[in-house]
Design a protein around this motif. Structure first.
Motif, PDB file in Angstrom:
ATOM      1  N   TYR A  33       0.858  -1.193   0.000  1.00 49.88           N
ATOM      2  CA  TYR A  33       0.000   0.000   0.000  1.00 49.88           C
ATOM      3  C   TYR A  33       0.892   1.241   0.000  1.00 49.88           C
ATOM      4  O   TYR A  33       1.936   1.249   0.642  1.00 49.88           O
ATOM      5  CB  TYR A  33      -0.868   0.051   1.261  1.00 49.88           C
ATOM      6  N   TYR A  35       0.731   5.424   0.862  1.00 55.21           N
ATOM      7  CA  TYR A  35       0.001   6.515   1.503  1.00 55.21           C
ATOM      8  C   TYR A  35       0.818   7.800   1.377  1.00 55.21           C
ATOM      9  O   TYR A  35       2.046   7.775   1.334  1.00 55.21           O
ATOM     10  CB  TYR A  35      -0.203   6.237   2.996  1.00 55.21           C
ATOM     11  N   GLN A  37       1.250  11.573   3.292  1.00 60.91           N
ATOM     12  CA  GLN A  37       0.932  12.404   4.447  1.00 60.91           C
ATOM     13  C   GLN A  37       1.472  13.805   4.203  1.00 60.91           C
ATOM     14  O   GLN A  37       2.677  14.023   4.145  1.00 60.91           O
ATOM     15  CB  GLN A  37       1.521  11.833   5.729  1.00 60.91           C
ATOM     16  N   PHE A  45      -4.792   7.485   1.502  1.00 56.68           N
ATOM     17  CA  PHE A  45      -4.458   6.245   0.826  1.00 56.68           C
ATOM     18  C   PHE A  45      -4.307   6.536  -0.666  1.00 56.68           C
ATOM     19  O   PHE A  45      -5.143   7.213  -1.266  1.00 56.68           O
ATOM     20  CB  PHE A  45      -5.577   5.227   1.068  1.00 56.68           C
ATOM     21  N   LEU A  88       5.275  13.252   3.106  1.00 63.23           N
ATOM     22  CA  LEU A  88       5.886  12.006   3.555  1.00 63.23           C
ATOM     23  C   LEU A  88       5.103  10.885   2.882  1.00 63.23           C
ATOM     24  O   LEU A  88       3.872  10.853   2.957  1.00 63.23           O
ATOM     25  CB  LEU A  88       5.766  11.925   5.070  1.00 63.23           C
ATOM     26  N   PHE A  90       4.423   6.971   2.654  1.00 58.84           N
ATOM     27  CA  PHE A  90       4.580   5.713   3.364  1.00 58.84           C
ATOM     28  C   PHE A  90       4.207   4.546   2.478  1.00 58.84           C
ATOM     29  O   PHE A  90       3.266   4.605   1.697  1.00 58.84           O
ATOM     30  CB  PHE A  90       3.652   5.663   4.588  1.00 58.84           C
ATOM     31  N   PHE A 106       4.087  -0.767   8.396  1.00 61.45           N
ATOM     32  CA  PHE A 106       4.515   0.422   7.671  1.00 61.45           C
ATOM     33  C   PHE A 106       6.026   0.558   7.623  1.00 61.45           C
ATOM     34  O   PHE A 106       6.725   0.236   8.590  1.00 61.45           O
ATOM     35  CB  PHE A 106       3.931   1.688   8.318  1.00 61.45           C
ATOM     36  N   GLY A 107       6.492   1.079   6.498  1.00 60.88           N
ATOM     37  CA  GLY A 107       7.895   1.445   6.381  1.00 60.88           C
ATOM     38  C   GLY A 107       8.146   2.789   7.044  1.00 60.88           C
ATOM     39  O   GLY A 107       7.208   3.445   7.495  1.00 60.88           O
ATOM     40  N   PRO A 108       9.401   3.216   7.079  1.00 59.41           N
ATOM     41  CA  PRO A 108       9.759   4.469   7.755  1.00 59.41           C
ATOM     42  C   PRO A 108       9.377   5.717   6.971  1.00 59.41           C
ATOM     43  O   PRO A 108       9.424   6.818   7.503  1.00 59.41           O
ATOM     44  CB  PRO A 108      11.271   4.361   7.898  1.00 59.41           C
TER      45      PRO A 108
END
Lengths: 115, 115
Positions: A33, A35, A37, A45, A88, A90, A106-108
């Motif tokens: 996925y 996302y 931000q 999403f 950001l 994700f 989630f990744g960083p």
């Protein structure tokens, strides 16, 4: 450590340019996925891939595209970048595609700055 | 249209106090999923819980508990005996049954736990 990796961690580019963000899911996870931000839009999403196929599409701009490769890593391509694309980004992964049962990891994140 | 409201923008508590983060949602769907995510100062997103619309049982996980009430369209999150490590932004989210493509996030509540 969630097991999801994203590269690069930071990216600074100029308006009009194109960038590629990369995500490697947790071992064994088939869904990826993306996302976004941002300060303006909050968390949104963008898109989901499951085992190489696009599964769900959210608020993803036409200038953005993604794909998931046979090794299950995914890339998010952002083109004709605008200042408002600074955000950001994700990536998350989960074992299946079923919201009913899946836990997302989630990744960083990749912080994109468009100047 | 779906909507998630987190009316508390920022909350400060002293360590060991209990704190409740409010989440109110709107949806026309009869089947839906509610989520809580944590975003600590380091920036990564952490999936905390998923609850489906047919399961109104409250859930407890250590110091965390969630109170789902369909009658008031609320899915509140309580941290008992808060700790400094709980300092983060917490997001509530809502998704229709079909999948994550319709996920809507709240604007987040920033929790600061003061030692």
């Amino acid at each position: 450590d969630s097991g999801v990796t994203q590269t690069p961690k930071h990216l600074i580019t100029a308006t009009g340019q194109r960038v590629t963000l990369r995500c490697s899911p947790r071992s064994g996870d088939l869904s990826v996925y993306w996302y976004q931000q941002s300060l303006d839009q909050g968390l949104q999403f963008l898109i989901q891939y499951y085992n190489g196929e696009e599964r769900a599409k959210g608020n993803i701009l036409e200038r953005f595209s993604a794909q998931q490769f046979p090794d299950l890593h995914s890339e998010l391509n952002l083109s004709s970048l605008e200042l408002g694309d600074s955000a950001l980004y994700f990536c998350a992964s989960s074992p299946t595609h079923t919201v009913r049962i899946d836990t997302q990891y989630f990744g960083p994140g990749t912080r994109l700055t468009v100047l | 249209a779906q909507k998630v409201t987190q009316a508390q923008t920022e909350i400060s508590v002293v360590e060991k106090e209990d704190v409740t983060l409010d989440c109110v949602y709107e949806t026309r769907d009869t089947t839906y999923y509610l989520f809580w995510y944590k975003q600590p100062p380091s920036g990564e997103l952490v999936f905390l819980i998923r609850r489906n619309s047919f399961d109104e049982q409250n859930e407890i996980s250590g110091r965390y508990s969630w109170n789902f009430q369909k009658s008031t369209s609320s899915f509140n999150f309580t941290i008992t005996a808060s700790q400094v490590v709980d300092s983060a932004v917490y997001f509530c989210a809502l998704s229709e049954a079909g999948g994550y493509q319709k996920v809507t996030f709240g604007t987040g509540t920033k929790l600061q736990v003061i030692p």
